[in-house]
Design a protein around this motif. Sequence first.
Motif, short mmCIF file in Angstrom:
data_model
loop_
_atom_site.label_atom_id
_atom_site.label_comp_id
_atom_site.label_asym_id
_atom_site.label_seq_id
_atom_site.Cartn_x
_atom_site.Cartn_y
_atom_site.Cartn_z
N PHE A 262 9.54 -14.44 -37.47
CA PHE A 262 9.41 -15.73 -37.51
C PHE A 262 8.44 -16.57 -37.57
O PHE A 262 8.26 -17.73 -37.98
CB PHE A 262 10.02 -15.96 -36.06
N ARG A 263 7.25 -15.61 -37.40
CA ARG A 263 6.02 -16.25 -37.79
C ARG A 263 5.78 -17.03 -39.22
O ARG A 263 5.24 -18.14 -39.34
CB ARG A 263 4.70 -15.16 -37.69
N VAL A 266 9.14 -19.88 -40.06
CA VAL A 266 9.04 -21.17 -39.38
C VAL A 266 8.83 -22.07 -40.86
O VAL A 266 9.14 -23.48 -40.61
CB VAL A 266 8.15 -21.38 -38.38
N ALA A 295 3.82 -18.65 -34.30
CA ALA A 295 4.58 -19.40 -34.98
C ALA A 295 4.31 -21.03 -34.71
O ALA A 295 4.54 -22.08 -35.53
CB ALA A 295 6.27 -19.11 -34.65
N THR A 298 1.35 -22.39 -36.47
CA THR A 298 2.12 -22.55 -38.04
C THR A 298 2.65 -23.94 -37.96
O THR A 298 2.55 -24.94 -39.00
CB THR A 298 2.63 -21.37 -38.42
#
Length: 382
Positions: A262-263, A266, A295, A298
């Motif tokens: 997910f990092r 996104v 995340a 980011t």
Amino acid sequence: MTQETPAPTSELPRRERELLALLRQWAKDNKRSAHTRTQIPLEAVLKAFQTIRNRNPEGHFEPTVLSDVLEVLEQHGLIKGFQERTPDQVSLPVKIWLLPEKRPVRAEEPMPRWQHELNWLAREWQRATPKQRATYTALNLWRKSDPDLFAVPIRERALEIFGTFGSETDFPMPEKTFDELKSGPLFSDPDRLDEIIRTFRPPPPLLTETFPLKEADGRYRRVGTGDVLLVVENATTWWSLVECLPEQHRLGYVAWGLGSTFRASVRAITAEHRVSEIRYFGDLDLSGVRIPLKASHTASQLGLPAVRPTEVLYEALLGLGRPRIAKEAPADAAEAAKLASWLPAQHRADTMNLLVQGRRLAQEWVGYRYLTRNTDWYTDIR
């Protein structure tokens, strides 16, 4: 010739005991098995000996002291010196054999009294492996506890059984127990296992590079016309949440975060998705909190909404979950405080305690049964 049984190390004098521990550590560092004999050069023996504190309080000639220590270890059947020796005034073996450690004898485990539906396991007990026996025992304790047999996904049931009735040594990741056990009369028959423990196996979400704008095979999908994206760390909890959504909610999408992926993923959120809020629910451990925190950083760089925790779901996790030892080393207090700051204020102290103790709460504790029967968590999506 019968080899003398090594004496317990507790019977050794302090100096000999410490040298033996250092020699065994040398063997371990050099990737030698503790259960086979290991050749150690004299230089390594000397180096280890010289690190022992108070090794020569009388101030005797040090090679003589080492020779005496090695002789004691050999007399106890713990080492054996090579016949070839140094030409020095006090002759020492040019190498030694560190003899194998005695394998611990595993105590024979008594067969438990079986819950009536598990009586047939009595026929399998003698041939079962230690891992299978530990699993059978935990299953039996669970069935004898008069559990709620409401059918749930298999990972949620595994967590319930082995996270409650199994030891942390045998089941360090209890929710994944049935992922790893595939042999034996019970674990090689998924249908039989599902019947006995009242489980089913939801399919994982499909993987995709972007958030789909319409339903994608009923799994990784858009769930409404709302402007909230809910990201869930693990696939089983993703399924349970999607299945239990109320009719009215603000969600547009529920996405499987796929752990640390997910990092990066996104970045796939674009203006066309019309996402004004991003919520997250995952495990409570070091990586489980680092993932949404990074995340969120980011997302902020991309001009997207910050990633926020699902407050009530985390409250449920802290209330329902039983902590286990985490794979990661404990955090120090400063790091734990920084990570816990991502969560609502009322959950930070409990989270910090988990992180500094090196423990974790798997999000599957908030499972299908809870989500079906409770409505408090709706506030996270409305």
